[in-house]
Design a protein around this motif. Structure first.
Motif, short mmCIF file in Angstrom:
data_model
loop_
_atom_site.label_atom_id
_atom_site.label_comp_id
_atom_site.label_asym_id
_atom_site.label_seq_id
_atom_site.Cartn_x
_atom_site.Cartn_y
_atom_site.Cartn_z
N ALA A 74 0.87 -1.17 0.00
CA ALA A 74 0.00 0.00 0.00
C ALA A 74 0.91 1.22 0.00
O ALA A 74 1.84 1.31 0.81
CB ALA A 74 -0.91 0.01 1.22
N ASN A 75 0.68 2.16 -0.93
CA ASN A 75 1.54 3.32 -1.11
C ASN A 75 0.77 4.60 -0.81
O ASN A 75 -0.36 4.77 -1.26
CB ASN A 75 2.06 3.39 -2.55
N TYR A 76 1.39 5.53 -0.07
CA TYR A 76 0.76 6.79 0.27
C TYR A 76 1.83 7.87 0.40
O TYR A 76 3.03 7.57 0.56
CB TYR A 76 -0.05 6.66 1.57
N ALA A 77 1.41 9.14 0.32
CA ALA A 77 2.40 10.23 0.30
C ALA A 77 1.82 11.51 0.87
O ALA A 77 0.60 11.73 0.89
CB ALA A 77 2.88 10.47 -1.13
N TRP A 78 2.73 12.37 1.35
CA TRP A 78 2.41 13.71 1.85
C TRP A 78 3.45 14.66 1.29
O TRP A 78 4.63 14.30 1.15
CB TRP A 78 2.44 13.73 3.37
N ALA A 79 3.04 15.87 0.94
CA ALA A 79 3.98 16.83 0.34
C ALA A 79 3.72 18.24 0.84
O ALA A 79 2.57 18.61 1.14
CB ALA A 79 3.89 16.79 -1.18
N ARG A 80 4.80 19.02 0.91
CA ARG A 80 4.72 20.45 1.24
C ARG A 80 5.78 21.17 0.42
O ARG A 80 6.97 20.88 0.53
CB ARG A 80 4.97 20.69 2.72
N THR A 81 5.36 22.11 -0.43
CA THR A 81 6.30 22.86 -1.26
C THR A 81 5.92 24.33 -1.27
O THR A 81 4.75 24.69 -1.08
CB THR A 81 6.32 22.33 -2.71
N TYR A 82 6.93 25.17 -1.52
CA TYR A 82 6.69 26.61 -1.57
C TYR A 82 7.86 27.28 -2.29
O TYR A 82 9.02 27.16 -1.88
CB TYR A 82 6.55 27.19 -0.16
N HIS A 83 7.55 27.97 -3.39
CA HIS A 83 8.57 28.69 -4.17
C HIS A 83 9.77 27.80 -4.49
O HIS A 83 10.92 28.24 -4.50
CB HIS A 83 9.03 29.94 -3.42
N ASN A 84 9.49 26.53 -4.79
CA ASN A 84 10.56 25.55 -5.02
C ASN A 84 10.95 25.41 -6.48
O ASN A 84 11.95 24.74 -6.80
CB ASN A 84 10.12 24.18 -4.51
N ASN A 85 10.21 26.02 -7.39
CA ASN A 85 10.55 25.93 -8.81
C ASN A 85 11.73 26.85 -9.11
O ASN A 85 12.03 27.78 -8.38
CB ASN A 85 9.35 26.33 -9.66
N VAL A 86 12.42 26.58 -10.23
CA VAL A 86 13.61 27.36 -10.57
C VAL A 86 13.27 28.81 -10.86
O VAL A 86 14.13 29.69 -10.73
CB VAL A 86 14.35 26.72 -11.77
N ASP A 87 12.02 29.10 -11.24
CA ASP A 87 11.62 30.48 -11.50
C ASP A 87 11.00 31.15 -10.26
O ASP A 87 10.46 32.25 -10.35
CB ASP A 87 10.65 30.55 -12.67
N LYS A 146 1.29 28.16 -0.89
CA LYS A 146 1.99 27.11 -0.15
C LYS A 146 1.22 25.81 -0.38
O LYS A 146 0.08 25.67 0.05
CB LYS A 146 2.06 27.44 1.33
N PHE A 147 1.86 24.88 -1.08
CA PHE A 147 1.20 23.64 -1.44
C PHE A 147 1.40 22.60 -0.34
O PHE A 147 2.54 22.27 0.00
CB PHE A 147 1.74 23.11 -2.77
N VAL A 148 0.30 22.09 0.22
CA VAL A 148 0.34 21.01 1.21
C VAL A 148 -0.78 20.03 0.87
O VAL A 148 -1.95 20.44 0.73
CB VAL A 148 0.15 21.54 2.65
N ASP A 149 -0.44 18.75 0.74
CA ASP A 149 -1.46 17.77 0.38
C ASP A 149 -0.97 16.37 0.76
O ASP A 149 0.22 16.15 0.97
CB ASP A 149 -1.75 17.83 -1.12
N SER A 150 -1.93 15.45 0.86
CA SER A 150 -1.61 14.04 1.11
C SER A 150 -2.54 13.20 0.25
O SER A 150 -3.62 13.65 -0.16
CB SER A 150 -1.78 13.69 2.59
N LYS A 151 -2.16 11.96 0.00
CA LYS A 151 -2.97 11.12 -0.87
C LYS A 151 -2.60 9.65 -0.69
O LYS A 151 -1.49 9.31 -0.25
CB LYS A 151 -2.77 11.50 -2.34
N PHE A 152 -3.55 8.79 -1.03
CA PHE A 152 -3.27 7.36 -1.18
C PHE A 152 -2.87 7.16 -2.64
O PHE A 152 -3.66 7.41 -3.55
CB PHE A 152 -4.49 6.53 -0.83
N VAL A 153 -1.65 6.72 -2.87
CA VAL A 153 -1.11 6.65 -4.23
C VAL A 153 -1.65 5.44 -4.98
O VAL A 153 -2.05 5.54 -6.14
CB VAL A 153 0.43 6.61 -4.19
#
Length: 316
Positions: free
Chosen positions: A87-100, A119-126
């Motif tokens: 069973a695969n699952y994930a959580w992420a948090r990103t902010y101004h992380n792109n090269v631009d 500010k991107f924050v999310d979780s999911k069952f992959v």
């Protein structure tokens, strides 16, 4: 008296011999490395529950953190074939992380389109993965170990097939373990329309995105005392923008290297590997200011500066 002494010594030698054989058997089914696989499998009828936690951290700019989890049940179908369910699952948090300087989600959240300053924050069952490993040759009885690995994954708007060739060679009475993997992973993701895409672009409408990953991994570990091993892992990851592996479809290349430590008890094990991205990454799809490579480090959506993976297993 001499014969009794000789018999006594023979008993000691036999005891030590059986102990060494037992030690080899005890280590045979453990995940010696966190990323690179070995040909060691569970014996027939044995079961294992294994938990993974992978932390992916850092970009050349902004904030980037992804925590990926896998919960696995393994079963030794035969002494040469092992099956597993994940069973695969994930959580992420990103902010101004792109090269631009904008905010971008990691690849596992490619269906999201955060605003440039969100500010991107999310979780999911992959999704769910099946795994099958068949050992053709054993490193304990043959000059080299050889195994074939297949892992299909199915999730919401996602399917993936990973194929892996595993080679293993042991040295110093199996105290030094080396392994080499060649992995080909092909995945398809159904992505929604990108609101920022230009009219007529593929991304402007819902579509299936295809990708192929070709990865090479090498690892070595030395058991310096009973139950404890230390070593290192090296990864070379290559991405292609379609299922065709050609020079005109390649997109990104990156290298990772770092230490690994392993403890194996009677009924459980724990393995941890920390990897850092090495300078020398390539972006074949973009150049100049649009390149995802900054100071030799790739910032593409499936890469980061550091990785930490911990794997723990219990046998029953």
């Amino acid at each position: 008296m001499q014969r009794k002494g000789m018999a006594s010594w023979r008993g000691v030698v036999a005891t030590v011999g059986f102990a060494l054989i037992g030690a080899s058997t005890a280590y045979a089914e453990e995940s010696q490395f966190a990323y690179v696989y070995t040909t060691d499998l569970l014996p027939k009828g044995a079961k294992e529950v294994e938990q993974w936690a992978t932390w992916r951290h850092g970009r050349s700019q902004g904030d980037f953190d992804v925590l990926e989890g896998r919960t696995e049940v393994e079963y030794g179908v035969t002494d040469k074939f092992q099956a597993a369910l994940y069973a695969n699952y994930a959580w992420a948090r990103t902010y101004h992380n792109n090269v631009d300087g904008t905010t971008a989600p990691p690849e596992s959240f490619a269906e999201a389109f955060p605003g440039a300053d969100d500010k991107f924050v999310d979780s999911k069952f992959v999704g769910v993965s099946l795994e099958g490993i068949y050992r053709v040759l054993s490193p304990y009885t043959d000059p080299v170990g050889l195994a074939i690995y297949l892992e299909p994954t199915v999730g919401k708007d996602l399917w993936e097939m990973e194929t892996r060739l595993i080679l293993q060679k042991n040295f110093l009475d199996d105290r030094l373990i080396t392994s080499f993997n060649v992995t080909v992973g092909q995945e398809a993701r159904r992505l929604p329309a990108d609101p920022s895409a230009a009219p007529g672009d593929v991304e402007a409408a819902e579509h299936w995105d295809h990708e192929t990953d070709v990865n090479f991994g090498f690892a070595a570990s030395y058991r310096f005392v009973s139950n404890w091993s230390v070593g290192a892992e090296f990864l070379n990851e290559r991405e292609f923008s379609s299922f065709a592996i050609k020079s005109d479809t390649r997109t990104n290349v990156a290298w990772y290297f770092g230490p690994t430590v392993h403890y194996g008890g009677k009924d459980f094990f724990v393995t941890a590997t920390f990897l850092a991205q090495l300078k020398g990454a390539k972006d074949y799809a973009n150049s100049g200011p649009d390149s995802f490579v900054v100071n030799g480090i790739s910032n593409a959506d499936d890469f980061e500066k550091y990785r930490l993976r911990i794997k723990a297993g219990i046998y029953f």
